[in-house]
Design a protein around this motif. Sequence first.
Motif, PDB file in Angstrom:
ATOM      1  N   ASP A 247       5.779 -24.172 -10.272  1.00  0.00           N
ATOM      2  CA  ASP A 247       7.082 -23.747  -9.760  1.00  0.00           C
ATOM      3  C   ASP A 247       7.369 -22.278 -10.047  1.00  0.00           C
ATOM      4  N   MET A 248       6.356 -21.509 -10.408  1.00  0.00           N
ATOM      5  CA  MET A 248       6.537 -20.086 -10.673  1.00  0.00           C
ATOM      6  C   MET A 248       5.287 -19.332 -10.257  1.00  0.00           C
ATOM      7  N   ALA A 249       5.493 -18.109  -9.763  1.00  0.00           N
ATOM      8  CA  ALA A 249       4.365 -17.265  -9.356  1.00  0.00           C
ATOM      9  C   ALA A 249       4.755 -15.812  -9.560  1.00  0.00           C
ATOM     10  N   TRP A 250       3.766 -14.993  -9.846  1.00  0.00           N
ATOM     11  CA  TRP A 250       4.013 -13.564  -9.959  1.00  0.00           C
ATOM     12  C   TRP A 250       2.878 -12.800  -9.289  1.00  0.00           C
ATOM     13  N   VAL A 251       3.250 -11.667  -8.714  1.00  0.00           N
ATOM     14  CA  VAL A 251       2.312 -10.836  -7.966  1.00  0.00           C
ATOM     15  C   VAL A 251       2.419  -9.411  -8.485  1.00  0.00           C
ATOM     16  N   SER A 252       1.302  -8.822  -8.840  1.00  0.00           N
ATOM     17  CA  SER A 252       1.252  -7.417  -9.248  1.00  0.00           C
ATOM     18  C   SER A 252       0.430  -6.645  -8.230  1.00  0.00           C
ATOM     19  N   MET A 253       0.779  -5.375  -8.029  1.00  0.00           N
ATOM     20  CA  MET A 253       0.113  -4.578  -6.995  1.00  0.00           C
ATOM     21  C   MET A 253       0.420  -3.113  -7.202  1.00  0.00           C
ATOM     22  N   LYS A 254      -0.259  -2.295  -6.418  1.00  0.00           N
ATOM     23  CA  LYS A 254       0.035  -0.869  -6.325  1.00  0.00           C
ATOM     24  C   LYS A 254       0.526  -0.594  -4.910  1.00  0.00           C
ATOM     25  N   THR A 255       1.594   0.196  -4.805  1.00  0.00           N
ATOM     26  CA  THR A 255       2.140   0.524  -3.496  1.00  0.00           C
ATOM     27  C   THR A 255       2.191   2.030  -3.321  1.00  0.00           C
ATOM     28  N   PHE A 256       1.991   2.448  -2.082  1.00  0.00           N
ATOM     29  CA  PHE A 256       2.057   3.851  -1.714  1.00  0.00           C
ATOM     30  C   PHE A 256       3.118   4.004  -0.628  1.00  0.00           C
ATOM     31  N   VAL A 257       4.120   4.836  -0.913  1.00  0.00           N
ATOM     32  CA  VAL A 257       5.101   5.138   0.123  1.00  0.00           C
ATOM     33  C   VAL A 257       4.511   6.138   1.101  1.00  0.00           C
ATOM     34  N   ASP A 258       3.865   7.141   0.588  1.00  0.00           N
ATOM     35  CA  ASP A 258       3.053   8.056   1.390  1.00  0.00           C
ATOM     36  C   ASP A 258       1.956   8.580   0.479  1.00  0.00           C
ATOM     37  N   MET A 259       0.959   9.164   1.058  1.00  0.00           N
ATOM     38  CA  MET A 259      -0.235   9.518   0.306  1.00  0.00           C
ATOM     39  C   MET A 259      -0.016  10.705  -0.628  1.00  0.00           C
ATOM     40  N   ASP A 260       1.149  11.400  -0.528  1.00  0.00           N
ATOM     41  CA  ASP A 260       1.400  12.560  -1.383  1.00  0.00           C
ATOM     42  C   ASP A 260       2.087  12.195  -2.690  1.00  0.00           C
ATOM     43  N   SER A 261       2.764  11.056  -2.729  1.00  0.00           N
ATOM     44  CA  SER A 261       3.574  10.733  -3.905  1.00  0.00           C
ATOM     45  C   SER A 261       2.830   9.902  -4.934  1.00  0.00           C
ATOM     46  N   GLY A 262       1.660   9.408  -4.599  1.00  0.00           N
ATOM     47  CA  GLY A 262       0.930   8.597  -5.549  1.00  0.00           C
ATOM     48  C   GLY A 262       1.410   7.153  -5.562  1.00  0.00           C
ATOM     49  N   PRO A 263       0.765   6.304  -6.319  1.00  0.00           N
ATOM     50  CA  PRO A 263       1.095   4.874  -6.295  1.00  0.00           C
ATOM     51  C   PRO A 263       2.232   4.512  -7.235  1.00  0.00           C
ATOM     52  N   PHE A 264       2.846   3.350  -6.927  1.00  0.00           N
ATOM     53  CA  PHE A 264       3.838   2.734  -7.804  1.00  0.00           C
ATOM     54  C   PHE A 264       3.265   1.404  -8.280  1.00  0.00           C
ATOM     55  N   ASN A 265       3.493   1.109  -9.546  1.00  0.00           N
ATOM     56  CA  ASN A 265       3.139  -0.203 -10.074  1.00  0.00           C
ATOM     57  C   ASN A 265       4.297  -1.153  -9.805  1.00  0.00           C
ATOM     58  N   VAL A 266       4.016  -2.234  -9.120  1.00  0.00           N
ATOM     59  CA  VAL A 266       5.064  -3.176  -8.719  1.00  0.00           C
ATOM     60  C   VAL A 266       4.678  -4.579  -9.167  1.00  0.00           C
ATOM     61  N   THR A 267       5.679  -5.276  -9.715  1.00  0.00           N
ATOM     62  CA  THR A 267       5.505  -6.679 -10.073  1.00  0.00           C
ATOM     63  C   THR A 267       6.669  -7.480  -9.504  1.00  0.00           C
ATOM     64  N   ASN A 268       6.339  -8.522  -8.769  1.00  0.00           N
ATOM     65  CA  ASN A 268       7.349  -9.423  -8.203  1.00  0.00           C
ATOM     66  C   ASN A 268       7.140 -10.823  -8.773  1.00  0.00           C
ATOM     67  N   THR A 269       8.247 -11.448  -9.175  1.00  0.00           N
ATOM     68  CA  THR A 269       8.186 -12.798  -9.734  1.00  0.00           C
ATOM     69  C   THR A 269       9.002 -13.735  -8.854  1.00  0.00           C
ATOM     70  N   PHE A 270       8.439 -14.933  -8.613  1.00  0.00           N
ATOM     71  CA  PHE A 270       9.070 -15.904  -7.716  1.00  0.00           C
ATOM     72  C   PHE A 270       9.220 -17.247  -8.432  1.00  0.00           C
ATOM     73  N   GLU A 271      10.252 -18.003  -8.038  1.00  0.00           N
ATOM     74  CA  GLU A 271      10.442 -19.377  -8.494  1.00  0.00           C
ATOM     75  C   GLU A 271      10.591 -20.285  -7.270  1.00  0.00           C
ATOM     76  N   PHE A 272      10.119 -21.520  -7.420  1.00  0.00           N
ATOM     77  CA  PHE A 272      10.145 -22.488  -6.328  1.00  0.00           C
ATOM     78  C   PHE A 272      11.357 -23.387  -6.488  1.00  0.00           C
ATOM     79  N   HIS A 273      12.259 -23.336  -5.486  1.00  0.00           N
ATOM     80  CA  HIS A 273      13.474 -24.153  -5.511  1.00  0.00           C
ATOM     81  C   HIS A 273      13.723 -24.725  -4.126  1.00  0.00           C
TER      82      HIS A 273
END
Length: 300
Positions: A247-273
């Motif tokens: 009933d729980m999941a989490w996703v980690s990733m790197k995101t780029f808004v544009d190629m000049d700004s470099g990546p962002f570390n992003v973590t999203n957490t979900f619950e099942f309801h």
Amino acid sequence: MEIASSFTTVLSSQPFFVPTIVTALCLLLTLFAFTTVRSISSKPSKSDVDACDFAASAEKKAGGGCDCVCKCTSPEMVEKVNSAAVIAAERQTGASMMEQLVPEITTHALSYLDYPSLCRLSMTNSLMRKAANDDNAWKALYHKDFTWEQDSVTPTNGWKAYYAATRAIVNINNDFFNIIRERSLPAMSRFWLNADFVKCVHASGELFSGYNAVIQSWQLAFNWEHGVNFQGVNFQVRDVRARVMSDMAWVSMKTFVDMDSGPFNVTNTFEFHNGRWYMVHHHSSVMAIDGDVEQQLVHA
């Protein structure tokens, strides 16, 4: 008239009448006997039928078709029987070849298929369904599509169910970025769980706690006059790593808004309801590249 009269006179005489009748009866009996013998010779005897059945049974037990050509069947019937035997032998040979493959070879062959192809293969026949549902095949597909980090994990319901759950949560995570591109506040409101324990940390470092505060933070982000036009931004999401529990999941990733700004570390957490996944936590932080953190915070 004279010949007919003479012939009648001859037949009417007693010495010629009896031999003529006897000769005609002999001819009729001979013809009847010849016809009867020919008819009997064309029918199989019981011993012939039993011999043919025994030979066919022996051939069947030996795994081959009935190759005997006997008088108990017509040529058309023999041809049909042999054709059916050939088809059955081909099917049996194909099945045995598949079953005799080393499991590692079967898994390696199936690893070249993608998720939809493997599902379609399982619907062809029982043998392919057994091969396509093999746990090792789905484990190999999981490693190919997602990550090797969870090689030591033993999913409760098998790797096929775990692959499907991971695929579902990754798709939901993609929906999150689609909502940001569209700047849809109603969609973002439905995406989050309405609870007071949800939290959101934007890349600026500011923390928002509780459902109302989180939704207001996204409203500010979407309405920011000097911000980025998200509709023109193509998010590049890379290095996605997902972990799914019951009933729980989490996703980690790197995101780029544009190629000049470099990546962002992003973590999203979900619950099942109530039959669906809701976001309960979002954390975005700037990944430092060559110490240029201040410039990346502006983009965040």
